[in-house]
Design an enzyme around this catalytic site. Structure first.
Site, short mmCIF file in Angstrom:
data_model
loop_
_atom_site.label_atom_id
_atom_site.label_comp_id
_atom_site.label_asym_id
_atom_site.label_seq_id
_atom_site.Cartn_x
_atom_site.Cartn_y
_atom_site.Cartn_z
N HIS A 17 0.84 -1.21 0.00
CA HIS A 17 0.00 0.00 0.00
C HIS A 17 0.87 1.26 0.00
O HIS A 17 0.62 2.19 -0.77
CB HIS A 17 -0.88 0.05 1.26
CG HIS A 17 -1.92 -1.01 1.36
ND1 HIS A 17 -2.10 -1.79 2.48
CD2 HIS A 17 -2.88 -1.41 0.48
CE1 HIS A 17 -3.11 -2.62 2.29
NE2 HIS A 17 -3.59 -2.42 1.10
N LYS A 41 -18.35 -5.86 8.48
CA LYS A 41 -17.13 -6.67 8.61
C LYS A 41 -16.31 -6.18 9.80
O LYS A 41 -15.97 -4.99 9.87
CB LYS A 41 -16.32 -6.53 7.31
CG LYS A 41 -15.31 -7.63 7.11
CD LYS A 41 -14.77 -7.56 5.70
CE LYS A 41 -13.43 -8.29 5.61
NZ LYS A 41 -12.75 -7.98 4.36
N ARG A 90 -1.89 -6.16 -8.29
CA ARG A 90 -0.80 -7.11 -7.97
C ARG A 90 -0.62 -8.15 -9.06
O ARG A 90 0.47 -8.59 -9.35
CB ARG A 90 -1.10 -7.82 -6.65
CG ARG A 90 -0.95 -6.95 -5.45
CD ARG A 90 -1.52 -7.61 -4.24
NE ARG A 90 -2.97 -7.81 -4.41
CZ ARG A 90 -3.80 -8.13 -3.43
NH1 ARG A 90 -3.34 -8.33 -2.23
NH2 ARG A 90 -5.09 -8.27 -3.65
N SER A 127 -3.00 -7.82 3.13
CA SER A 127 -3.21 -7.62 4.57
C SER A 127 -3.66 -8.91 5.24
O SER A 127 -3.25 -9.22 6.36
CB SER A 127 -4.28 -6.54 4.80
OG SER A 127 -3.87 -5.31 4.27
#
Ligand code: PNS
Length: 162
Positions: A17, A41, A90, A127
């Protein structure tokens, strides 16, 4: 002013990030790192904690500020007069969903999405993986800023998970 938004969950921020945020900060006059408030969440870190860590790791870039948002990203962009969203990609596997969101955001509000290829050093980084490794006592210091590694250690110790 050319202003861009780097949105995400950032639970927690990783070196992947920060690489994208730093590169975006060199391309725009101002970058807003926007943390999604997702009531459905539960994260490992609260949104405030995520923002604290983001502020700490981006404080050296003079044109980056950290904020949070709930609801639609395009509404946050509109409210902040930002026409561009910057996203790291990515791998090809990221592309499907990211393209869908980018096209939807453009259709909804004319917000453009700039895809930035992740530095190959971080192409496997997520993460969720960092949290799993830290939970089982693995070393995450190569993958997250120092402040995040320290916070992970404390949080997982407090949770009695290690
Ligand atoms: O770090 P993440 O979890 O991959 O980030 C995803 C995020 C926050 C960028 C995305 O879920 C988002 O933009 N959410 C806001 C809600 C929204 O605007 N949904 C419509 C997208 S077309």
């Amino acid at each position: 002013m050319r202003r861009a938004v780097c949105p995400g969950s950032f639970d927690p921020v990783t070196n992947g990030h920060t690489d994208i945020i730093e590169r975006a900060s060199r391309m725009f006059d101002e970058v807003i790192v926007a943390v999604l408030i997702n009531e459905s969440k539960v994260g490992l870190f609260t949104v405030d904690e995520r923002m604290e860590m983001l502020r700490e790791v981006t404080k050296e870039y003079g044109n980056v500020r950290v904020d949070s948002f709930r609801g639609l990203l395009v509404d946050f962009c509109r409210a902040n007069d930002a026409r561009v969203v910057v996203k790291g990609l990515r791998a090809v596997s990221d592309f499907d969903y990211e393209l869908q969101m980018a096209q939807m955001n453009h259709g909804l509000a004319g917000v453009e999405t700039l895809f930035m290829p992740t530095n190959p050093r971080y192409s496997f980084l997520a993460s969720s993986l960092v949290k799993e490794i830290a939970k089982w006592g693995g070393d995450v210091t190569a993958h997250v800023p120092e402040v995040v590694a320290a916070r992970l250690a404390v949080r997982l110790r407090d949770h009695g998970s290690r």
